[in-house]
Structure formats: C-alpha cells, structure tokens
Design a protein around this motif. Structure first.
Motif, PDB file in Angstrom:
ATOM      1  N   GLU A 154       0.829  -1.208   0.000  1.00 47.29           N
ATOM      2  CA  GLU A 154       0.000   0.000   0.000  1.00 47.29           C
ATOM      3  C   GLU A 154       0.865   1.261   0.000  1.00 47.29           C
ATOM      4  O   GLU A 154       0.574   2.220  -0.715  1.00 47.29           O
ATOM      5  CB  GLU A 154      -0.934   0.000   1.209  1.00 47.29           C
ATOM      6  CG  GLU A 154      -2.046  -1.019   1.104  1.00 47.29           C
ATOM      7  CD  GLU A 154      -2.877  -1.161   2.368  1.00 47.29           C
ATOM      8  OE1 GLU A 154      -4.052  -1.553   2.235  1.00 47.29           O
ATOM      9  OE2 GLU A 154      -2.357  -0.901   3.480  1.00 47.29           O
ATOM     10  N   SER A 184      -2.043   2.232  -2.995  1.00 53.20           N
ATOM     11  CA  SER A 184      -3.212   1.428  -2.607  1.00 53.20           C
ATOM     12  C   SER A 184      -2.981  -0.008  -3.047  1.00 53.20           C
ATOM     13  O   SER A 184      -2.119  -0.278  -3.879  1.00 53.20           O
ATOM     14  CB  SER A 184      -4.496   1.967  -3.245  1.00 53.20           C
ATOM     15  OG  SER A 184      -4.450   1.817  -4.658  1.00 53.20           O
ATOM     16  N   ASP A 236      -5.373  -2.634  -4.646  1.00 52.66           N
ATOM     17  CA  ASP A 236      -6.707  -2.786  -5.219  1.00 52.66           C
ATOM     18  C   ASP A 236      -7.033  -4.225  -5.595  1.00 52.66           C
ATOM     19  O   ASP A 236      -8.199  -4.605  -5.637  1.00 52.66           O
ATOM     20  CB  ASP A 236      -6.850  -1.901  -6.458  1.00 52.66           C
ATOM     21  CG  ASP A 236      -6.638  -0.438  -6.120  1.00 52.66           C
ATOM     22  OD1 ASP A 236      -7.232   0.044  -5.144  1.00 52.66           O
ATOM     23  OD2 ASP A 236      -5.839   0.219  -6.816  1.00 52.66           O
ATOM     24  N   GLY A 271      -8.787  -1.030   3.303  1.00 54.43           N
ATOM     25  CA  GLY A 271      -8.455  -0.051   2.265  1.00 54.43           C
ATOM     26  C   GLY A 271      -9.359  -0.183   1.052  1.00 54.43           C
ATOM     27  O   GLY A 271      -9.797   0.814   0.471  1.00 54.43           O
ATOM     28  N   MET A 272      -9.650  -1.413   0.657  1.00 55.38           N
ATOM     29  CA  MET A 272     -10.545  -1.641  -0.479  1.00 55.38           C
ATOM     30  C   MET A 272     -11.933  -1.099  -0.174  1.00 55.38           C
ATOM     31  O   MET A 272     -12.558  -0.435  -1.010  1.00 55.38           O
ATOM     32  CB  MET A 272     -10.606  -3.133  -0.811  1.00 55.38           C
ATOM     33  CG  MET A 272      -9.330  -3.709  -1.380  1.00 55.38           C
ATOM     34  SD  MET A 272      -9.530  -5.502  -1.675  1.00 55.38           S
ATOM     35  CE  MET A 272      -7.956  -5.904  -2.398  1.00 55.38           C
ATOM     36  N   ARG A 315     -12.062   2.666  -0.376  1.00 50.68           N
ATOM     37  CA  ARG A 315     -12.022   3.171  -1.748  1.00 50.68           C
ATOM     38  C   ARG A 315     -13.227   2.720  -2.566  1.00 50.68           C
ATOM     39  O   ARG A 315     -13.378   3.104  -3.718  1.00 50.68           O
ATOM     40  CB  ARG A 315     -10.726   2.725  -2.433  1.00 50.68           C
ATOM     41  CG  ARG A 315      -9.489   3.429  -1.903  1.00 50.68           C
ATOM     42  CD  ARG A 315      -8.234   3.037  -2.657  1.00 50.68           C
ATOM     43  NE  ARG A 315      -7.934   1.603  -2.581  1.00 50.68           N
ATOM     44  CZ  ARG A 315      -7.355   1.002  -1.542  1.00 50.68           C
ATOM     45  NH1 ARG A 315      -7.024   1.695  -0.481  1.00 50.68           N
ATOM     46  NH2 ARG A 315      -7.112  -0.291  -1.557  1.00 50.68           N
ATOM     47  N   GLY A 363     -12.385  -3.114  -5.058  1.00 49.85           N
ATOM     48  CA  GLY A 363     -11.315  -4.065  -4.803  1.00 49.85           C
ATOM     49  C   GLY A 363     -11.656  -5.423  -5.392  1.00 49.85           C
ATOM     50  O   GLY A 363     -12.822  -5.741  -5.625  1.00 49.85           O
TER      51      GLY A 363
END
Length: 196
Positions: A14, A19, A21, A64-65, A68, A71
């Motif tokens: 990351e 990121s 993804d 994180g996915m 955002r 993912g």
C-alpha cells in the motif's frame, strides 16, 4: 509465515503503490501421505501457508478496499476445494477452508464494491505438482508416468494440465468491472473434473 509478516507485506504494498486494489492469494505447499503417517509439522505448515496466509492478507487489505469502494480479491483454491483425493488430508482441508473464507468475505464486502472469488484449478504443471510426484510414487507404488496419467490426470477428462496462462486470463477477467456481479463463488478450471 505469521500474521504480522503478512500484514506488514500488505502495508508495504500500500505504501509503495498508494493502494492495494487487487489481492491474489496464491501461496501453496503440498505433502502427500496417508493420514496416520502425516506428520503434525507438515499438516500445520500446509494449513498456515494455504489457508492462514490468505486470511491474514485479506484481513489487512480489505479495509483499504472498502474505504475506496473498489477491490478484487482472488483466492487460488484448487479442485480439491470441491472434491477430495486420498493422501492429501491437509491440502484438501485447507482448500475447503479457502472456499468458505471466500464466501464469507464476499458477503461481508458485497456492498462495498469489493468482489471475492476463488479459482479452483485442476492439475497445473507447476513446481508444487512436480514436487508431489515422488511422494505419490512412494505412497502408491507407482512410476512417475503412472502418477501423471493414472493419478494426476485420471480425473481430468481433457487429460491435459491446466496452463498458468489460462489461470491468469480467468483472474484478469475477474478484475474487470464487467465481472463485478461475480462474487462469493469458486470457479473450477479443471478440464471437466468436477463435472463427473
């Protein structure tokens, strides 16, 4: 393999790329032996690498996915996530676990733009498959050619190994936006093995 090391690997990715993804869990090891001769160390190593590593990577990457709202998680399972074979108790158990993990995380991420799927290949000619031939020869009293034809490809009606390129193409398809409604599934690529 430990959870902290896998989590650190995800954090490093990351930081390096901004990121994470797409996560492809593809680590795997194998050992072939009758269960009464299966060493505890081999059993635990197979579960750690084939199942726990995927759990830790998903656990680290998913927040994180979700943040955002996009993912793709692809778990490399095996036809052994859907059917069993003798002398592979740890591997079959781990791969069945991958199928359950895939379904569970797909449900948890279904409204967050994240898909979670598993690919279940039959035999692919890889170092993992090649390394299990001597143990299978010993366990079954067979020659190398007999193991390839009568064990490895016996259940694959096409009588061909799946190629790495074929697996990569399916993984790439699952990453497309046109595949966003495919989630929580295990897709066999097994030359017809599970059709029997």
């Amino acid at each position: 393999m430990d959870g902290a090391a896998v989590s650190a690997m995800v954090r490093e990715a990351e930081q390096a790329f901004g990121s994470l993804d797409i996560l492809v869990n593809n680590a795997g090891i194998q050992h072939v032996a009758p269960i009464e001769e299966f060493s505890d160390d081999k059993w635990e190593a197979i579960i750690r690498i084939n199942l726990l590593a995927a759990f830790y990577a998903i656990k680290a990457a998913l927040p994180g996915m979700k943040a955002r709202k996009w993912g793709r998680i692809i778990n490399t399972a095996s036809v052994h996530a859907l059917v069993a074979s003798p002398f592979k108790s740890a591997y079959v158990s781990a791969k069945h676990g991958i199928t359950g993990l895939t379904k569970t995380v797909a449900l948890e991420a279904a409204q967050d733009g994240v898909t979670v799927n598993a690919i279940a290949p039959g035999y692919v000619w890889t170092p993992l498959v090649e390394k299990q031939i001597p143990d299978t020869m010993k366990a079954r009293g067979m020659t190398e050619e007999q193991v390839k034809h009568d064990v490895l490809l016996a259940a694959q009606p096409t009588k061909e190994f799946v190629t790495v390129e074929e697996l990569a193409a399916l993984a790439l398809f699952l990453c497309l936006d046109s595949a966003k409604q495919i989630t929580g599934t295990t897709l066999p690529m097994d030359g017809g093995w599970t059709a029997q």
